[in-house]
Design a protein around this motif. Structure first.
Motif, PDB file in Angstrom:
ATOM      1  N   LEU A  46       0.900  -1.290   0.401  1.00  0.00           N
ATOM      2  CA  LEU A  46       0.316  -0.068   0.058  1.00  0.00           C
ATOM      3  C   LEU A  46       1.022   1.184   0.344  1.00  0.00           C
ATOM      4  CD1 LEU A  46      -3.124  -1.173   2.324  1.00  0.00           C
ATOM      5  CD2 LEU A  46      -2.869  -0.660  -0.210  1.00  0.00           C
ATOM      6  N   GLU A  47       1.277   1.045   0.982  1.00  0.00           N
ATOM      7  CA  GLU A  47       3.077   2.019   0.622  1.00  0.00           C
ATOM      8  C   GLU A  47       3.410   2.005  -0.401  1.00  0.00           C
ATOM      9  OE1 GLU A  47       7.016   3.754   2.835  1.00  0.00           O
ATOM     10  OE2 GLU A  47       6.212   1.809   3.393  1.00  0.00           O
ATOM     11  N   TYR A  48       3.747   1.120  -1.332  1.00  0.00           N
ATOM     12  CA  TYR A  48       4.712   1.897  -3.111  1.00  0.00           C
ATOM     13  C   TYR A  48       3.298   1.896  -3.564  1.00  0.00           C
ATOM     14  CZ  TYR A  48       8.124  -1.048  -1.848  1.00  0.00           C
ATOM     15  OH  TYR A  48       9.701  -0.977  -1.338  1.00  0.00           O
ATOM     16  N   ILE A  49       2.138   1.756  -3.828  1.00  0.00           N
ATOM     17  CA  ILE A  49       0.580   2.523  -4.686  1.00  0.00           C
ATOM     18  C   ILE A  49       0.915   3.541  -4.033  1.00  0.00           C
ATOM     19  CG2 ILE A  49      -1.347   2.171  -4.718  1.00  0.00           C
ATOM     20  CD1 ILE A  49      -1.359  -1.377  -4.358  1.00  0.00           C
ATOM     21  N   ALA A  50       1.004   4.146  -2.687  1.00  0.00           N
ATOM     22  CA  ALA A  50       0.409   5.885  -2.641  1.00  0.00           C
ATOM     23  C   ALA A  50       0.983   6.715  -3.125  1.00  0.00           C
ATOM     24  CB  ALA A  50       0.671   5.536  -1.142  1.00  0.00           C
ATOM     25  N   TRP A  51       2.943   5.697  -3.176  1.00  0.00           N
ATOM     26  CA  TRP A  51       4.267   6.668  -3.495  1.00  0.00           C
ATOM     27  C   TRP A  51       4.155   6.827  -4.864  1.00  0.00           C
ATOM     28  CZ3 TRP A  51       7.020  10.083  -1.703  1.00  0.00           C
ATOM     29  CH2 TRP A  51       7.398  10.282   0.408  1.00  0.00           C
TER      30      TRP A  51
END
Length: 55
Positions: free
Chosen positions: A5-10
């Motif tokens: 989810l963090e990679y998606i947000a970035w």
């Protein structure tokens, strides 16, 4: 899970940044600096259109 989810947000934030830069470039090439810095740009266009119609 959280790392994905963090990679998606970035990734989404990078896409939004590119979109904003592209839009700023597009607007900068379409309008003059004087018009972009004017606080009356919409008002001037409105009154010019009304004067052409004879109001």
């Amino acid at each position: 899970m959280w790392q994905i989810l963090e990679y998606i947000a970035w990734g989404l934030s990078a896409i939004m940044l590119l979109w904003m830069v592209a839009d700023a470039w597009k607007v900068g090439t379409q309008y003059s600096e004087e018009q972009l810095l004017s606080s009356k740009e919409g008002v001037d266009e409105l009154f010019a259109a009304e004067q052409k119609r004879g109001h």
